[in-house]
Write an enzyme that holds these catalytic residues in place. Structure first.
Site, PDB file in Angstrom:
ATOM      1  N   TYR A  54       0.836  -1.208   0.000  1.00 17.19           N
ATOM      2  CA  TYR A  54       0.000   0.000   0.000  1.00 17.19           C
ATOM      3  C   TYR A  54       0.869   1.256   0.000  1.00 17.19           C
ATOM      4  O   TYR A  54       0.583   2.218  -0.699  1.00 17.19           O
ATOM      5  CB  TYR A  54      -0.949   0.026   1.215  1.00 17.19           C
ATOM      6  CG  TYR A  54      -1.954   1.159   1.098  1.00 17.19           C
ATOM      7  CD1 TYR A  54      -3.187   0.957   0.473  1.00 17.19           C
ATOM      8  CD2 TYR A  54      -1.651   2.438   1.562  1.00 17.19           C
ATOM      9  CE1 TYR A  54      -4.089   1.996   0.321  1.00 17.19           C
ATOM     10  CE2 TYR A  54      -2.557   3.482   1.413  1.00 17.19           C
ATOM     11  CZ  TYR A  54      -3.775   3.248   0.790  1.00 17.19           C
ATOM     12  OH  TYR A  54      -4.666   4.281   0.628  1.00 17.19           O
ATOM     13  N   PHE A 106      -6.987  22.698 -23.922  1.00 14.78           N
ATOM     14  CA  PHE A 106      -7.300  21.287 -24.062  1.00 14.78           C
ATOM     15  C   PHE A 106      -8.537  21.033 -23.211  1.00 14.78           C
ATOM     16  O   PHE A 106      -8.701  21.615 -22.135  1.00 14.78           O
ATOM     17  CB  PHE A 106      -6.144  20.364 -23.674  1.00 14.78           C
ATOM     18  CG  PHE A 106      -6.498  18.934 -23.968  1.00 14.78           C
ATOM     19  CD1 PHE A 106      -6.577  18.495 -25.280  1.00 14.78           C
ATOM     20  CD2 PHE A 106      -6.851  18.056 -22.964  1.00 14.78           C
ATOM     21  CE1 PHE A 106      -6.999  17.202 -25.575  1.00 14.78           C
ATOM     22  CE2 PHE A 106      -7.263  16.761 -23.251  1.00 14.78           C
ATOM     23  CZ  PHE A 106      -7.334  16.334 -24.566  1.00 14.78           C
ATOM     24  N   THR A 107      -9.402  20.136 -23.671  1.00 15.45           N
ATOM     25  CA  THR A 107     -10.728  19.951 -23.068  1.00 15.45           C
ATOM     26  C   THR A 107     -10.688  19.736 -21.553  1.00 15.45           C
ATOM     27  O   THR A 107     -11.265  20.515 -20.792  1.00 15.45           O
ATOM     28  CB  THR A 107     -11.415  18.748 -23.744  1.00 15.45           C
ATOM     29  OG1 THR A 107     -10.527  17.629 -23.691  1.00 15.45           O
ATOM     30  CG2 THR A 107     -11.750  19.049 -25.197  1.00 15.45           C
ATOM     31  N   ASP A 197       2.202  20.999 -19.838  1.00 15.07           N
ATOM     32  CA  ASP A 197       1.451  19.783 -20.169  1.00 15.07           C
ATOM     33  C   ASP A 197       2.382  18.957 -21.053  1.00 15.07           C
ATOM     34  O   ASP A 197       2.517  19.222 -22.249  1.00 15.07           O
ATOM     35  CB  ASP A 197       0.141  20.111 -20.885  1.00 15.07           C
ATOM     36  CG  ASP A 197      -0.665  18.836 -21.165  1.00 15.07           C
ATOM     37  OD1 ASP A 197      -0.057  17.745 -21.226  1.00 15.07           O
ATOM     38  OD2 ASP A 197      -1.892  18.933 -21.338  1.00 15.07           O
ATOM     39  N   LYS A 240       0.240   8.437 -23.358  1.00 23.29           N
ATOM     40  CA  LYS A 240       0.666   8.785 -24.729  1.00 23.29           C
ATOM     41  C   LYS A 240       2.154   8.480 -24.882  1.00 23.29           C
ATOM     42  O   LYS A 240       2.519   7.318 -25.016  1.00 23.29           O
ATOM     43  CB  LYS A 240       0.352  10.268 -25.000  1.00 23.29           C
ATOM     44  CG  LYS A 240      -1.132  10.564 -25.224  1.00 23.29           C
ATOM     45  CD  LYS A 240      -1.913  10.679 -23.962  1.00 23.29           C
ATOM     46  CE  LYS A 240      -3.269  11.291 -24.172  1.00 23.29           C
ATOM     47  NZ  LYS A 240      -4.079  11.266 -22.947  1.00 23.29           N
ATOM     48  N   ARG A 364     -12.893  16.799 -33.347  1.00 28.02           N
ATOM     49  CA  ARG A 364     -12.172  17.821 -32.584  1.00 28.02           C
ATOM     50  C   ARG A 364     -12.601  19.185 -33.148  1.00 28.02           C
ATOM     51  O   ARG A 364     -11.851  19.876 -33.795  1.00 28.02           O
ATOM     52  CB  ARG A 364     -10.646  17.665 -32.716  1.00 28.02           C
ATOM     53  CG  ARG A 364     -10.097  16.339 -32.222  1.00 28.02           C
ATOM     54  CD  ARG A 364      -9.845  16.299 -30.713  1.00 28.02           C
ATOM     55  NE  ARG A 364     -11.033  16.157 -29.914  1.00 28.02           N
ATOM     56  CZ  ARG A 364     -11.006  16.065 -28.587  1.00 28.02           C
ATOM     57  NH1 ARG A 364      -9.875  16.107 -27.918  1.00 28.02           N
ATOM     58  NH2 ARG A 364     -12.118  15.947 -27.902  1.00 28.02           N
ATOM     59  N   PHE A 430     -18.571  15.933 -25.662  1.00 30.78           N
ATOM     60  CA  PHE A 430     -18.195  15.090 -26.804  1.00 30.78           C
ATOM     61  C   PHE A 430     -18.136  13.610 -26.456  1.00 30.78           C
ATOM     62  O   PHE A 430     -18.334  12.767 -27.310  1.00 30.78           O
ATOM     63  CB  PHE A 430     -16.837  15.544 -27.365  1.00 30.78           C
ATOM     64  CG  PHE A 430     -15.764  15.634 -26.323  1.00 30.78           C
ATOM     65  CD1 PHE A 430     -15.589  16.800 -25.605  1.00 30.78           C
ATOM     66  CD2 PHE A 430     -14.951  14.549 -26.037  1.00 30.78           C
ATOM     67  CE1 PHE A 430     -14.623  16.891 -24.625  1.00 30.78           C
ATOM     68  CE2 PHE A 430     -13.973  14.624 -25.056  1.00 30.78           C
ATOM     69  CZ  PHE A 430     -13.819  15.802 -24.345  1.00 30.78           C
TER      70      PHE A 430
HETATM   71  C1  P70 Z   1      -6.527  12.211 -26.357  1.00 30.78           C
HETATM   72  C2  P70 Z   1      -6.419  12.010 -24.861  1.00 30.78           C
HETATM   73  C3  P70 Z   1      -5.593  13.457 -23.132  1.00 30.78           C
HETATM   74  C4  P70 Z   1      -4.832  14.620 -22.712  1.00 30.78           C
HETATM   75  C5  P70 Z   1      -4.070  15.375 -23.633  1.00 30.78           C
HETATM   76  C6  P70 Z   1      -3.380  16.516 -23.189  1.00 30.78           C
HETATM   77  C7  P70 Z   1      -2.575  17.339 -24.144  1.00 30.78           C
HETATM   78  C8  P70 Z   1      -4.173  16.173 -21.015  1.00 30.78           C
HETATM   79  C9  P70 Z   1      -4.881  15.042 -21.373  1.00 30.78           C
HETATM   80  C10 P70 Z   1      -5.695  14.328 -20.339  1.00 30.78           C
HETATM   81  C11 P70 Z   1      -7.688  11.528 -24.226  1.00 30.78           C
HETATM   82  C12 P70 Z   1      -8.817  12.470 -24.388  1.00 30.78           C
HETATM   83  C13 P70 Z   1      -9.131  13.367 -23.379  1.00 30.78           C
HETATM   84  C14 P70 Z   1     -10.159  14.259 -23.557  1.00 30.78           C
HETATM   85  C15 P70 Z   1     -10.862  14.262 -24.740  1.00 30.78           C
HETATM   86  C16 P70 Z   1     -10.594  13.345 -25.721  1.00 30.78           C
HETATM   87  C17 P70 Z   1      -9.574  12.451 -25.545  1.00 30.78           C
HETATM   88  N1  P70 Z   1      -5.879  13.220 -24.325  1.00 30.78           N
HETATM   89  N2  P70 Z   1      -3.457  16.874 -21.903  1.00 30.78           N
HETATM   90  O1  P70 Z   1      -7.126  11.337 -26.986  1.00 30.78           O
HETATM   91  O2  P70 Z   1      -5.085  13.135 -20.024  1.00 30.78           O
HETATM   92  O3  P70 Z   1      -6.782  11.431 -20.758  1.00 30.78           O
HETATM   93  O4  P70 Z   1      -4.864  10.836 -19.263  1.00 30.78           O
HETATM   94  O5  P70 Z   1      -6.736  12.185 -18.403  1.00 30.78           O
HETATM   95  O6  P70 Z   1      -3.983  15.022 -24.913  1.00 30.78           O
HETATM   96  O7  P70 Z   1      -5.995  13.175 -26.908  1.00 30.78           O
HETATM   97  P1  P70 Z   1      -5.930  11.822 -19.589  1.00 30.78           P
END
Ligand code: P70
Length: 438
Positions: A54, A106-107, A197, A240, A364, A430
């Site tokens: 743990y 970023f979303t 990031d 990634k 996107r 989305f």
């Molecule tokens: C994608 C994934 C994740 C991502 C990223 C960047 C530049 C942070 C994160 C978050 C998954 C994804 C996420 C949201 C919408 C669509 C797809 N990107 N910063 O496919 O990381 O997913 O590990 O929480 O690209 O691009 P995580």
């Protein structure tokens, strides 16, 4: 493989949202490069060395050492994935009314900033919003925009500048070392942090090596380390670059921020030595980080993306240029010029590509951009469909199939009609929204 009739039915059941398709119904899966890459023999061997204590797992200490050695950040907290780190960072650093400038939203990142009471402001160069512009570093920050924001709101209102390497929403576009150094100098002048990031930092490093003066003889590892050295901390989705199916971390140099984050992680993720991960996951991540900065690996990975992009260009399919690091971004506004943005051209195109061949891609555009805090829709300039390439999974023959399928859809583009949204979730719509054909 599926038939057209099967795909038609699957699409209807999924509300024309590729996120809602069953993976069994997908032939080539280009939804994302996140957690979908193939782990190496060495990573799988590492999985067998999981220390599932743990507290104080040996794999945690290995990962911490790798983050120090390869990226140079002093303190690291594992999280279940990137957004876990974003949540903790936003809660620790952002106060109500703060402004967070960044090189394109970023979303998940922007949503966590907003939920913590902040507001995101885009400071990326204008070229990034133009799919045709071939500027080699479309991830760069417009320094005048950044300084104007600092002067307008005051440095106290800006907890950090959010800098992404390989800017995802711009099409996987890199920031140059020169620009990053300039951002560092400017933020130093005002005493503002830079949070990185670093999800696809190794891919950004490849473009610096290929395109920036003075870097052609430097290794990916040394470029990655130099990038990190100009920033004060980072959030990482290890799904990634780092070649794992799950995992991420928050890294910071500042002890005070680390202490607060280390306390916060126990609320949302788990103890600070595992952060929601199994010991074996941390081991695979530690090994994957090492593999991610291998020059041959990155060259082969991005080379495959470029191969697909060049095929699409040959077929005159409108894509974002220059070709980015993790996928090909098809310009849906140009592909389907007769469909207004309110009728979701990118969502429509993703559905049509799936229908043609079972290839799954991701919207996107306006659906991803979502709504502002006041309920109005964001209208992003970029309305794209992302064909994302997982690492070490597909062959060149798959790339040919993808390009040929897209070409078939392109040939019948005039007959394609838009869609309306019939179900809209409140956050990150989305992922689960549903649509109907017009
Ligand atoms: C994608 C994934 C994740 C991502 C990223 C960047 C530049 C942070 C994160 C978050 C998954 C994804 C996420 C949201 C919408 C669509 C797809 N990107 N910063 O496919 O990381 O997913 O590990 O929480 O690209 O691009 P995580």
């Amino acid at each position: 493989m599926t038939t057209v009739a099967q795909r038609k039915k699957a699409l209807q059941q999924a509300g024309y949202n590729t996120f809602l398709l069953k993976s069994e119904d997908v032939y080539i899966d280009l939804l994302t490069d996140s957690g979908t890459s193939a782990m190496s023999d060495r990573q799988w061997a590492g999985m067998m060395l999981g220390d599932e204590a743990y507290a104080g797992s040996a794999n945690f200490y290995h990962l911490e050492q790798v983050v120090r050695d390869i990226y140079g950040y002093k303190h690291m907290i594992p999280t279940h994935q990137g957004r876990g780190a974003e949540n903790i960072l936003s809660k620790v650093l952002i106060k109500k009314g703060d402004i967070i400038p960044g090189n394109m939203y970023f979303t998940t990142t922007r949503l966590h900033q907003e939920l913590a009471g902040g507001r995101f402001e885009d400071i990326i160069i204008n070229e990034a919003h133009d799919p045709e512009n071939e500027f080699p570093f479309k991830g760069n920050v417009n320094l005048e925009k950044l300084e104007a924001l600092i002067k307008k709101h005051g440095a106290k209102k800006i907890p950090y500048v959010s800098i992404a390497t390989s800017v995802n929403m711009a099409g996987g576009q890199p920031i140059s070392m020169k620009n990053l150094k300039d951002v560092r100098a400017l933020t130093n002048k005002y005493g503002i942090r830079i949070i990185h990031d670093m999800t696809r930092v190794a891919e950004n490093a490849y473009f610096i090596q290929q395109r920036e003066k003075g870097y052609d003889k430097k290794s990916i590892a040394s470029i990655v380390k130099e990038i990190c050295s100009y920033t004060d901390g980072a959030t990482m989705s290890a799904k990634k670059d780092a070649l794992v199916n799950i995992g991420g971390f928050l890294a910071v140099n500042d002890w005070d921020v680390f202490e607060e984050a280390r306390n916060m992680v126990v609320i949302y993720e788990g103890l600070h030595t595992y952060g929601g991960l199994a010991g074996r996951d941390m081991e695979a991540m530690a090994i994957g980080i090492g593999e991610s900065v291998n020059d041959d690996h990155i060259k082969a990975r991005i080379g495959q993306v470029i191969y697909l992009g060049e095929k699409m260009i040959e077929y005159e399919i409108p894509i974002v240029k220059p070709i980015g690091g993790h996928g090909i971004f098809v310009d849906a506004k140009k592909f389907l010029p007769h469909i207004p943005q309110d009728a979701f051209p990118a969502q429509t195109l993703a559905a049509e590509v799936y229908l043609d061949s079972g290839i799954r891609t991701m919207e996107r555009g306006i659906v991803s951009a979502g709504r502002k805090a006041n309920g109005e829709n964001y209208y992003p300039k970029l309305e794209l469909v992302r064909f994302t390439i997982p690492r070490r999974v597909y062959t060149q023959a798959h790339m040919d199939v993808i390009a040929e399928s897209t070409q078939r859809v392109f040939e019948k583009r005039d007959r394609i009609k838009g869609m309306e949204m019939v179900y809209e979730p409140k956050y990150l719509r989305f992922f689960q929204a549903k649509f109907r054909k017009l």
